[in-house]
Motif scaffolding. Structure first.
Motif, PDB file in Angstrom:
ATOM      1  N   ASP A 135       1.199  -1.186  -0.082  1.00  0.00           N
ATOM      2  CA  ASP A 135      -0.194  -0.129  -0.006  1.00  0.00           C
ATOM      3  C   ASP A 135       0.670   1.266   0.386  1.00  0.00           C
ATOM      4  O   ASP A 135       0.440   2.031  -0.766  1.00  0.00           O
ATOM      5  CB  ASP A 135      -0.861   0.142   1.163  1.00  0.00           C
ATOM      6  N   ARG A 136       1.935   1.164   0.354  1.00  0.00           N
ATOM      7  CA  ARG A 136       2.900   2.371   0.950  1.00  0.00           C
ATOM      8  C   ARG A 136       3.331   2.986  -0.849  1.00  0.00           C
ATOM      9  O   ARG A 136       2.767   3.839  -1.372  1.00  0.00           O
ATOM     10  CB  ARG A 136       3.781   1.978   1.987  1.00  0.00           C
ATOM     11  N   LEU A 137       3.536   1.666  -1.300  1.00  0.00           N
ATOM     12  CA  LEU A 137       4.427   1.920  -2.665  1.00  0.00           C
ATOM     13  C   LEU A 137       3.171   2.512  -3.847  1.00  0.00           C
ATOM     14  O   LEU A 137       3.337   3.668  -4.299  1.00  0.00           O
ATOM     15  CB  LEU A 137       5.325   0.897  -2.931  1.00  0.00           C
ATOM     16  N   ALA A 138       1.780   1.665  -3.962  1.00  0.00           N
ATOM     17  CA  ALA A 138       1.224   1.937  -4.170  1.00  0.00           C
ATOM     18  C   ALA A 138       0.482   3.384  -3.873  1.00  0.00           C
ATOM     19  O   ALA A 138       0.371   4.350  -4.556  1.00  0.00           O
ATOM     20  CB  ALA A 138       0.367   1.211  -3.800  1.00  0.00           C
ATOM     21  N   ALA A 139       0.506   4.051  -2.744  1.00  0.00           N
ATOM     22  CA  ALA A 139       0.220   5.080  -2.433  1.00  0.00           C
ATOM     23  C   ALA A 139       1.207   6.367  -3.339  1.00  0.00           C
ATOM     24  O   ALA A 139       1.058   7.521  -3.532  1.00  0.00           O
ATOM     25  CB  ALA A 139       0.170   5.396  -1.019  1.00  0.00           C
TER      26      ALA A 139
END
Length: 210
Positions: free
Chosen positions: A36-40
């Motif tokens: 989720d961190r990379l996606a965000a």
């Protein structure tokens, strides 16, 4: 340009997101996982598009997020020709059979060679072939930044005892790095950033080179 650092994946390899602030075009270096961190981060409003996924080498801890990130962004995957098979085989990426996640295979869109230059908006990313940790290890140079993968770390260098590693090649790569006249901020594959000028003084593998 702006650089974001995100340790990610089973061995917390450093994933970097490079953004050309003039155009909003971005590139991701070594996505060892996709969460989720990379996606965000890649959906940040300052990023217009993610154009490339650059691999410094083909070991599993640097590429397990490639497939998902490519599916999400449509980015082109770039890797040196000698590590390209790592994207298609765990025998080459050295992924253990248990405990480190699964690799979804894909193919390289861009096969890199020594001296290649890729444009990212107003930025130029230059390829420096630095084998030793793996046959296709490279350093990417963009402006004052060097993405060194597992070739050069803060105060040390990458290991050469894994399949495909070669101490003589690593020694030659260290000589090439030590010979660079310009200073760079070094963004390594693991642990903290450093500078090339510091490593020439404090890193015993570069310091011994005359």
């Amino acid at each position: 340009m702006k650089i974001y650092t995100l340790p990610i994946g089973p061995l917390q390899a450093n994933c970097y997101v490079l953004v050309d602030e003039t155009t909003g075009k971005a590139a991701v270096f070594d996505p060892g996982g996709y969460n989720d961190r990379l996606a965000a981060l890649v959906e940040n409003e300052e990023i217009e598009s993610v154009d490339y996924i650059f691999l410094t080498h083909g070991h599993f801890d640097h590429l397990l997020g490639v497939w998902a990130l490519k599916e999400k962004t449509g980015a082109k995957v770039a890797v040196h020709e000698l590590d390209a098979m790592c994207l298609e085989s765990t025998d080459y990426s050295l992924l253990p059979t248990e405990g480190y996640g699964e690799q979804t295979f894909t193919k390289a869109d861009i096969i890199l060679h020594e001296g290649d230059t890729i444009e990212l908006g107003s930025l130029e990313i230059k390829v420096m072939h630095t084998p030793g940790h793996s046959p296709g290890s490279v350093c990417y140079i963009c402006g004052d930044a060097m993405f060194s993968g597992d070739t050069l770390f803060c105060r040390t260098i990458g290991r050469t005892d894994l399949e495909g590693g070669n101490p003589a090649d690593m020694d030659a790569s260290c000589h090439r790095l030590a010979a660079l006249e310009k200073d760079y901020t070094v963004f390594p594959g693991h642990n903290r950033s450093t500078t090339l000028s510091e490593e020439k003084i404090k890193n015993r593998y570069l310091r011994k080179i005359k």
